[in-house]
Design a protein around this motif. Structure first.
Motif, PDB file in Angstrom:
ATOM      1  N   THR A 154       2.086   5.000  19.124  1.00  0.00           N
ATOM      2  CA  THR A 154       2.238   3.734  18.395  1.00  0.00           C
ATOM      3  C   THR A 154       3.208   3.882  17.229  1.00  0.00           C
ATOM      4  N   LEU A 155       3.159   5.019  16.527  1.00  0.00           N
ATOM      5  CA  LEU A 155       4.035   5.237  15.365  1.00  0.00           C
ATOM      6  C   LEU A 155       5.497   5.352  15.778  1.00  0.00           C
ATOM      7  N   GLY A 156       5.744   5.935  16.932  1.00  0.00           N
ATOM      8  CA  GLY A 156       7.116   6.076  17.393  1.00  0.00           C
ATOM      9  C   GLY A 156       7.929   7.085  16.618  1.00  0.00           C
ATOM     10  N   LEU A 157       7.287   8.054  15.982  1.00  0.00           N
ATOM     11  CA  LEU A 157       8.006   9.082  15.223  1.00  0.00           C
ATOM     12  C   LEU A 157       8.027  10.412  15.970  1.00  0.00           C
TER      13      LEU A 157
ATOM     14  N   SER B 208      13.459   7.032   5.285  1.00  0.00           N
ATOM     15  CA  SER B 208      13.554   5.669   5.812  1.00  0.00           C
ATOM     16  C   SER B 208      12.798   5.530   7.127  1.00  0.00           C
ATOM     17  N   LEU B 209      12.602   6.651   7.845  1.00  0.00           N
ATOM     18  CA  LEU B 209      11.834   6.601   9.079  1.00  0.00           C
ATOM     19  C   LEU B 209      10.392   6.192   8.805  1.00  0.00           C
ATOM     20  N   ILE B 210       9.851   6.682   7.703  1.00  0.00           N
ATOM     21  CA  ILE B 210       8.489   6.317   7.326  1.00  0.00           C
ATOM     22  C   ILE B 210       8.423   4.845   6.932  1.00  0.00           C
ATOM     23  N   THR B 211       9.410   4.400   6.161  1.00  0.00           N
ATOM     24  CA  THR B 211       9.451   2.991   5.752  1.00  0.00           C
ATOM     25  C   THR B 211       9.501   2.067   6.956  1.00  0.00           C
ATOM     26  N   ARG B 212      10.330   2.424   7.943  1.00  0.00           N
ATOM     27  CA  ARG B 212      10.440   1.584   9.137  1.00  0.00           C
ATOM     28  C   ARG B 212       9.164   1.614   9.968  1.00  0.00           C
ATOM     29  N   ALA B 213       8.522   2.797  10.050  1.00  0.00           N
ATOM     30  CA  ALA B 213       7.273   2.894  10.811  1.00  0.00           C
ATOM     31  C   ALA B 213       6.183   2.024  10.187  1.00  0.00           C
ATOM     32  N   MET B 214       6.070   2.043   8.850  1.00  0.00           N
ATOM     33  CA  MET B 214       5.075   1.214   8.183  1.00  0.00           C
ATOM     34  C   MET B 214       5.384  -0.272   8.388  1.00  0.00           C
TER      35      MET B 214
ATOM     36  N   ARG C  99       6.903  -1.597  10.981  1.00  0.00           N
ATOM     37  CA  ARG C  99       6.553  -1.944  12.364  1.00  0.00           C
ATOM     38  C   ARG C  99       5.054  -2.167  12.509  1.00  0.00           C
ATOM     39  N   LEU C 100       4.263  -1.295  11.884  1.00  0.00           N
ATOM     40  CA  LEU C 100       2.811  -1.439  11.981  1.00  0.00           C
ATOM     41  C   LEU C 100       2.333  -2.732  11.328  1.00  0.00           C
ATOM     42  N   ARG C 101       2.975  -3.113  10.235  1.00  0.00           N
ATOM     43  CA  ARG C 101       2.578  -4.365   9.574  1.00  0.00           C
ATOM     44  C   ARG C 101       2.973  -5.574  10.409  1.00  0.00           C
TER      45      ARG C 101
END
Length: 553
Positions: free
Chosen positions: A550-553, A449-455, A457-459
């Motif tokens: 920017t990714l925040g991961l 879900s961390l990846i889903t949220r990062a994508m 945010r970028l969108r």
């Protein structure tokens, strides 16, 4: 779903599981009342990604196991229909041979014909076998370069390439319609393919590639505990090269991959033993395959004389791709197409233009590259995957780490004859086309879900600048761009000939970012290629640092 639902599903699973090991494993989870573990196994199921089914071994629909494999085989059988022929291969990973036998049993029980490889042979041998035998489909049981706990299930179609939509969706829907696997009819009348039936014809095909006549070359090699060693060595000797010297600790197949953290040539430390061997032997080049030998990694000496006394460096997949592309185009004629993915270097387009060839970009994944169009003589992706062809076409319609290794050896031997190295050839390309330097930022997560949220945010808030470069355009690849099918990815074009592509991995729990900068090469008195490489490293590092924030991961 509630924990009660997961318990019910687990008990239904136990009732049909033919594997005593996974039954015991799941019974232990139930006995412990581990709701989180049950949810991890039963809240989702493995889906076809960029490389078919792939996941961790264990009980449950979200794991690789005998039920998952039998259901996949039953779904494939329903889509194909009785009488069709399927070729099945397997590597040396845990349970690969069992999964191959289960597949053959389900297929023959459903009235199909099955041919099973008689040994633990590389993935490109299976891909070759589909077309060579005129089969309707193929299955390769492998997880390629994934960690030891994983396995996978790659499905090929009659063209020898991996499945693409809509076929993957049809198979997935057919799998969903499969009932209990203990009610499936099972057969036992499949054919076992011998070495001379399929490996020898494969070797005939790849050694018929345009390999020139230079053969003086010393090679340090590792199969990374995989299944490539025997076939690669036989290919080299058949083509007239000296047998490579293989890293002893990694020479034999071992599903536990004891000498590496990840059996992937791109991972830090994975190539250490091969590089040490190269230094000890003064090898001209270093070659490696990943465990199923569909990828090829290349290392070159750092010293200018081609010897290894000064150490070695591993080439990027894009560097090898550029070298192979130019070699193939220099040894083919007519209306030719070369192809790569949207995350690979843009250099391929410039090389194609130089040689009067067509160039195509596809979605990530070799299954798309192999569908790029007619006249395809070369395809590659930055993740060390290459399919090398000739005027006769491609011997393998998938990544082929053996054929690529042969062609790299031919290039290196010819360069050595001329007193040059592969590094010199790279410098030549940089002078003609500008230095195309690439790098990756890869973030592994435990929670997808961390990846889903990062994508998301970028969108919602795309970056305006990265490392001081203005973001000149932002493409959301989920909408489909430039005629490509929709995919979960974002592409940014930056001022000063730079590019970033961000996408979730289709095979691992990673967010992957692909960076490229193009640096002009000045005159030698200005530092030439050396100065351009130093500038590229600085530029890529700056973009990588800013992107990570920017990714925040």
């Amino acid at each position: 779903m509630t924990s009660t639902d997961f318990v019910r599903q687990a008990r239904e699973w136990l009732a049909q599981d033919p594997d005593p090991r996974t039954r015991a494993e799941l019974e232990d989870v139930l006995a412990r009342g581990d709701d989180a573990e049950l949810a991890a196994r039963f809240a989702a199921k493995l889906e076809f990604g960029t490389a078919g089914l792939r996941g961790e071994l264990g009980a449950g629909p979200n794991r690789m196991n005998r039920i998952t494999v039998m259901r996949a085989a039953a779904g494939l059988a329903r889509v194909l229909g009785p009488g069709r022929h399927v070729v099945i291969g397997f590597d040396a990973r845990h349970n690969s041979d069992v999964f191959a036998a289960d597949t053959a049993a389900v297929l023959t029980g459903a009235g199909l014909r099955a041919s099973v490889m008689g040994g633990r042979w590389p993935t490109p041998v299976l891909a070759f076998a589909v077309r060579h035998l005129g089969a309707d489909a193929g299955v390769m049981v492998t997880a390629s370069h994934n960690p030891p706990r994983d396995n996978g299930y790659k499905v090929y179609w009659a063209d020898g390439g991996q499945i693409v939509p809509p076929i993957d969706g049809e198979i997935s829907a057919a799998i969903d319609a499969v009932g209990r696997v203990d009610e499936l009819p099972l057969g036992d009348d499949w054919v076992t393919l011998k070495y001379q039936d399929i490996v020898e014809p494969y070797l005939d095909a790849v050694t018929a590639l345009p390999l020139g006549d230079a053969r003086e070359l010393s090679i340090a090699y590792t199969p990374l505990h995989g299944v490539g060693g025997e076939v690669l060595t036989n290919a080299m000797v058949k083509a007239g090269f000296p047998a490579p010297v293989t890293a002893p600790a990694q020479a034999e197949p071992d599903p536990d991959f004891p000498t590496v953290a990840f059996p992937n040539p791109e991972e830090p430390g994975a190539m250490d033993l091969a590089l040490d061997l190269a230094v000890q032997t003064g090898a001209d080049i270093v070659l490696a395959n990943d465990p199923d030998a569909d990828r090829c990694a290349v290392g070159v000496p750092l010293s200018g004389d081609g010897a290894g006394g000064g150490g070695y460096r591993m080439l990027t997949g894009d560097e090898v791709g550029g070298l192979l592309a130019e070699y193939v185009l220099a040894h083919t004629t007519g209306d030719r197409l070369v192809a790569t993915s949207i995350v690979s270097s843009t250099l391929l387009g410039r090389i194609a233009e130089e040689y009067g060839a067509r160039h195509a970009e596809t979605l990530t994944g070799f299954k798309w590259i192999m569908k790029a169009g007619p006249g395809l003589v070369f395809g590659y992706e930055e993740a060390l995957g290459y399919s090398v062809g000739s005027d006769s076409g491609l011997p393998v319609y998938d990544k082929d780490g053996i054929g690529a290794a042969l062609t790299v050896a031919a290039m290196a031997a010819q360069a050595k004859r001329e007193g040059r190295t592969l590094a010199d050839l790279l410098d030549d390309q940089a002078r003609r086309h500008g230095l195309h330097a690439t790098a990756q930022l890869s973030v592994r997560v435990d929670d997808l879900s961390l990846i889903t949220r990062a994508m998301a945010r970028l969108r919602a808030e795309p970056p305006v600048t990265l490392a001081g470069r203005a973001v000149e355009s932002a493409d959301d690849l989920s909408a489909g761009v430039a005629g490509l099918p929709p995919t979960d990815g974002l592409r940014y074009r930056l001022a000063g000939q730079a590019r970033v592509v961000v996408r979730p991995s289709g095979t691992e729990p990673k967010l992957k970012c692909y960076l490229e900068v193009v640096v002009p090469v000045g005159a030698e008195d200005e530092g030439g290629v050396t100065a351009a490489r130093a500038r590229a490293v600085q530029d890529l590092d700056a973009i990588k640092k800013d992107l990570a924030e920017t990714l925040g991961l």
